[in-house]
Design a protein around this motif. Structure first.
Motif, PDB file in Angstrom:
ATOM      1  N   ASP A 158      -3.078 -11.125  -3.182  1.00  0.00           N
ATOM      2  CA  ASP A 158      -3.637 -10.429  -4.333  1.00  0.00           C
ATOM      3  C   ASP A 158      -3.440  -8.924  -4.196  1.00  0.00           C
ATOM      4  OD1 ASP A 158      -4.429 -12.848  -5.381  1.00  0.00           O
ATOM      5  OD2 ASP A 158      -6.536 -12.641  -4.766  1.00  0.00           O
ATOM      6  N   THR A 159      -3.611  -8.397  -2.985  1.00  0.00           N
ATOM      7  CA  THR A 159      -3.404  -6.975  -2.738  1.00  0.00           C
ATOM      8  C   THR A 159      -1.949  -6.590  -2.987  1.00  0.00           C
ATOM      9  OG1 THR A 159      -5.138  -6.996  -1.067  1.00  0.00           O
ATOM     10  CG2 THR A 159      -3.624  -5.154  -1.003  1.00  0.00           C
ATOM     11  N   ARG A 202      -6.058 -13.166  -0.072  1.00  0.00           N
ATOM     12  CA  ARG A 202      -6.495 -11.772  -0.199  1.00  0.00           C
ATOM     13  C   ARG A 202      -5.300 -10.827  -0.104  1.00  0.00           C
ATOM     14  NH1 ARG A 202      -7.049  -7.497   2.664  1.00  0.00           N
ATOM     15  NH2 ARG A 202      -6.496  -8.512   4.615  1.00  0.00           N
ATOM     16  N   GLU A 213      -7.573 -15.536   3.679  1.00  0.00           N
ATOM     17  CA  GLU A 213      -7.000 -14.257   4.078  1.00  0.00           C
ATOM     18  C   GLU A 213      -5.611 -14.086   3.477  1.00  0.00           C
ATOM     19  OE1 GLU A 213      -6.897 -10.543   6.041  1.00  0.00           O
ATOM     20  OE2 GLU A 213      -8.490 -11.872   5.394  1.00  0.00           O
TER      21      GLU A 213
END
Length: 65
Positions: A58-59, A55, A52
């Motif tokens: 990366d966002t 994630r 998480e």
């Protein structure tokens, strides 16, 4: 060395922002409350998975581009 799969708010803030300050702590809780970051709650402790955290990292990088 084996890295833990779940991180505390403090550990996750250091991974994501590079340091643990009152501001980074508040941002982590804000991300969780807004649903931007999924976390498990065990009593009073939030646990965030490495996946998480990757994630959201990366966002964050995509948004900067």
């Amino acid at each position: 060395m084996n890295e833990p799969l779940l991180l505390t708010i403090e550990e996750a803030a250091v991974e994501l922002f590079g340091e643990f300050t009152p501001t980074s702590r508040n941002r982590m809780y804000k991300f969780i409350k807004q649903g931007k970051l999924k976390a498990l709650k065990d009593g009073r402790i939030y646990w965030i998975s490495r996946g998480e955290l990757q994630r959201i990292s990366d966002t964050k990088k995509e948004g900067a581009s």
